[in-house]
Design a protein around this motif. Structure first.
Motif, mmCIF file in Angstrom:
data_model
loop_
_atom_site.group_PDB
_atom_site.id
_atom_site.type_symbol
_atom_site.label_atom_id
_atom_site.label_comp_id
_atom_site.label_asym_id
_atom_site.label_seq_id
_atom_site.Cartn_x
_atom_site.Cartn_y
_atom_site.Cartn_z
ATOM 1 N N LEU A 26 40.468 51.119 75.302
ATOM 2 C CA LEU A 26 41.361 50.431 74.366
ATOM 3 C C LEU A 26 42.536 49.799 75.099
ATOM 4 C CD1 LEU A 26 41.319 52.962 71.390
ATOM 5 C CD2 LEU A 26 40.487 50.613 71.347
ATOM 6 N N LEU A 29 41.429 46.652 76.600
ATOM 7 C CA LEU A 29 41.234 45.605 75.593
ATOM 8 C C LEU A 29 42.567 45.087 75.041
ATOM 9 C CD1 LEU A 29 38.240 47.137 73.586
ATOM 10 C CD2 LEU A 29 38.180 45.032 74.915
ATOM 11 N N ILE B 62 38.998 47.014 66.434
ATOM 12 C CA ILE B 62 38.575 48.046 67.381
ATOM 13 C C ILE B 62 37.172 48.556 67.037
ATOM 14 C CG2 ILE B 62 39.031 50.456 68.039
ATOM 15 C CD1 ILE B 62 42.029 49.750 67.991
ATOM 16 N N GLN B 65 34.716 45.842 68.084
ATOM 17 C CA GLN B 65 34.647 45.601 69.526
ATOM 18 C C GLN B 65 34.132 46.799 70.304
ATOM 19 O OE1 GLN B 65 38.640 44.365 70.729
ATOM 20 N NE2 GLN B 65 37.844 42.308 71.110
ATOM 21 N N LEU B 66 34.511 48.001 69.866
ATOM 22 C CA LEU B 66 34.312 49.148 70.752
ATOM 23 C C LEU B 66 33.578 50.324 70.107
ATOM 24 C CD1 LEU B 66 35.157 50.137 73.648
ATOM 25 C CD2 LEU B 66 36.996 51.376 72.500
ATOM 26 N N LEU B 67 33.955 50.692 68.890
ATOM 27 C CA LEU B 67 33.488 51.984 68.373
ATOM 28 C C LEU B 67 32.118 51.918 67.709
ATOM 29 C CD1 LEU B 67 36.815 53.444 66.939
ATOM 30 C CD2 LEU B 67 35.847 53.722 69.211
#
Lengths: 87, 87
Positions: A26, A29, B62, B65-67
């Motif tokens: 994170l 990012l 988030i 993008q990531l989780l």
């Protein structure tokens, strides 16, 4: 028919490299305003039980026996009657 | 300061062998009244944000993008102000 929603996560004293990796990702990012990250597992069971008390007891036993490693993890759960279903 | 609670799970069309294995293990343990098993991931973030709207937008980004892998997974989240904290 009841629905059980169960959350299992590491005890605070247990190091969690996955949460640490997400926290770092994170930051890369650009999300540098994240204070803490916690990662856990989450289960939903639907079960037939005569009463909500019986369902509660069964779910607690299932968590202890199968879903959580009680040495390293804690769990919490809620059991609710499933809408529109007959027990 | 806000707390985001995020649940990520497979889309219903995606086969989940882990949930299937848990369902079978429960049967072997004698819990043969379990109708369905769903397994997911669960995240808790605390973040500094000026408003709850800003926190919501950031958490949604988030997740995308990531989780969550949005091809196979869906997510849902709630953002709440953290008790006793100043933003």
């Amino acid at each position: 028919m009841f629905k059980a929603v169960i959350n299992v996560n590491y005890k605070p004293s247990v190091l969690d490299p996955q949460a640490e990796a997400i926290h770092k990702a994170l930051g890369r990012l650009g999300d540098d305003n994240i204070a803490t990250v916690m990662v856990g597992k989450y289960f939903e069971l639907t079960l037939n039980a005569p009463t909500i008390e019986a369902a509660n007891d069964q779910v607690e036993r299932i968590c202890d026996q199968l879903l959580a490693n009680v040495n390293m993890e804690t769990y919490r759960f809620t059991v609710t009657p499933l809408q529109g279903a007959t027990a």
